[in-house]
Design a protein around this motif. Structure first.
Motif, short mmCIF file in Angstrom:
data_model
loop_
_atom_site.label_atom_id
_atom_site.label_comp_id
_atom_site.label_asym_id
_atom_site.label_seq_id
_atom_site.Cartn_x
_atom_site.Cartn_y
_atom_site.Cartn_z
N SER A 198 0.84 -1.20 0.00
CA SER A 198 0.00 0.00 0.00
C SER A 198 0.87 1.25 0.00
N ARG A 199 0.27 2.36 -0.39
CA ARG A 199 1.00 3.64 -0.48
C ARG A 199 0.26 4.71 0.32
N LEU A 200 1.01 5.71 0.75
CA LEU A 200 0.45 6.82 1.50
C LEU A 200 1.05 8.12 0.99
N ALA A 201 0.20 9.04 0.54
CA ALA A 201 0.62 10.38 0.15
C ALA A 201 -0.03 11.36 1.10
N LEU A 202 0.79 12.11 1.83
CA LEU A 202 0.28 12.97 2.89
C LEU A 202 1.01 14.30 2.87
N THR A 203 0.30 15.38 3.14
CA THR A 203 0.93 16.71 3.12
C THR A 203 0.72 17.41 4.46
N ILE A 204 1.78 18.10 4.91
CA ILE A 204 1.71 18.87 6.14
C ILE A 204 2.38 20.21 5.91
#
Length: 278
Positions: A198-204
């Protein structure tokens, strides 16, 4: 716009984001093309329309900072989704999807399924706009009404999400609307539901002192500016992590930030779910 399609405080911010994407799409050197973004803003006017009316007018420092951040995080996540698709992932979940249009504009394989999770007001507004526009959906797109502070996962599974298969998760501009504890619960649930691959794209967003988000932190709807160490936080939830800065992504796309835009230093997370974390 009829009363049943009015947006709440958090949902209304999605209009400003859509307007920034529409403004970028109008540039001759645009980094992406989002033809639906302007249509969403036109449906209600107001806050989002303020961005559209700027045209080629020079932006204020706050506007430049926010605009640059939104554009860079957009192209970063676009690239993450394309790579996930190239790696064979066909389930995509956008948590806090807002007025995102990636299922329409990224030209992904027909077998892809996008689950778009957001609150009832946002989902109703978006579906109303798309219906009015008569837009054809090139891939399967399933709106899911759920609050990310509650049991959103059950709603996804009820719509057909298969947790035993790899999933590409997108959390774009979401963490700022949740408390630190709520974000931990969210990441825990995402990790628990993610099989190997699985993949995770996250922005902060990590604004510098005096930046636009820093000044807004105490005002609703912003609740959290993120952890001190983003990489360690994501890794602790079971992901192998690469964290990139806004400047690095901007350099990749030959779009350096103007002086005022440098007051918003964003961090962009590309996570991969291994068989084992060590």
């Amino acid at each position: 716009m009829s009363s049943e399609h009015r947006l709440g405080a958090v949902g209304a911010t999605a209009l400003g984001i859509a307007a920034i994407r529409a403004r970028e799409s109008a540039r001759t050197d645009r980094l992406f093309d989002d033809p639906l973004a302007g249509a969403f803003v036109d449906a209600v006017g107001g806050r989002g329309a303020d961005w559209l009316s700027l045209g080629d007018v020079e932006l204020s420092e706050d506007q430049a900072a926010i605009s640059h951040w939104v554009v860079m995080r957009t192209v970063f996540i676009d690239d993450c989704i394309r790579q996930a698709s190239a790696d064979g992932i066909r389930q995509f979940v956008t948590l806090g999807s807002g007025l995102d249009t990636r299922p329409f504009r990224l030209a992904l394989p027909s077998g892809c399924v996008f689950y778009e999770v957001d609150t009832a007001d946002v989902v109703a507004f978006k579906e109303w706009c798309l219906s009015e526009l008569g837009v054809r959906e090139p891939v399967t797109r399933l709106p899911v009404i759920a609050d990310l502070r509650g049991d959103w996962l059950s709603a996804l599974v009820a719509q057909g999400l298969r947790e035993e298969m790899p999933i590409a998760w997108v959390l774009e501009g979401v963490t700022i609307y949740l408390t630190a504890e709520e974000n931990d619960r969210l990441l825990h649930a995402v990790g628990r539901s993610s099989s190997s691959g699985s993949r995770l794209a996250l922005t902060i967003a990590r604004p510098t002192t005096g930046g636009p988000v820093a000044r807004s932190e105490s005002a609703t709807p912003f609740r959290w500016l993120g952890p001190t160490d983003v990489k360690a936080w994501i890794h602790a939830h079971g992901w192998q992590v690469v964290v990139r800065s806004t400047e690095e992504v901007a350099a990749d796309h030959e779009r350096p930030a103007e002086e005022g835009a440098r007051r918003m230093v964003g961090q962009l997370v590309d996570g991969r779910r291994p068989a084992h974390i060590g």
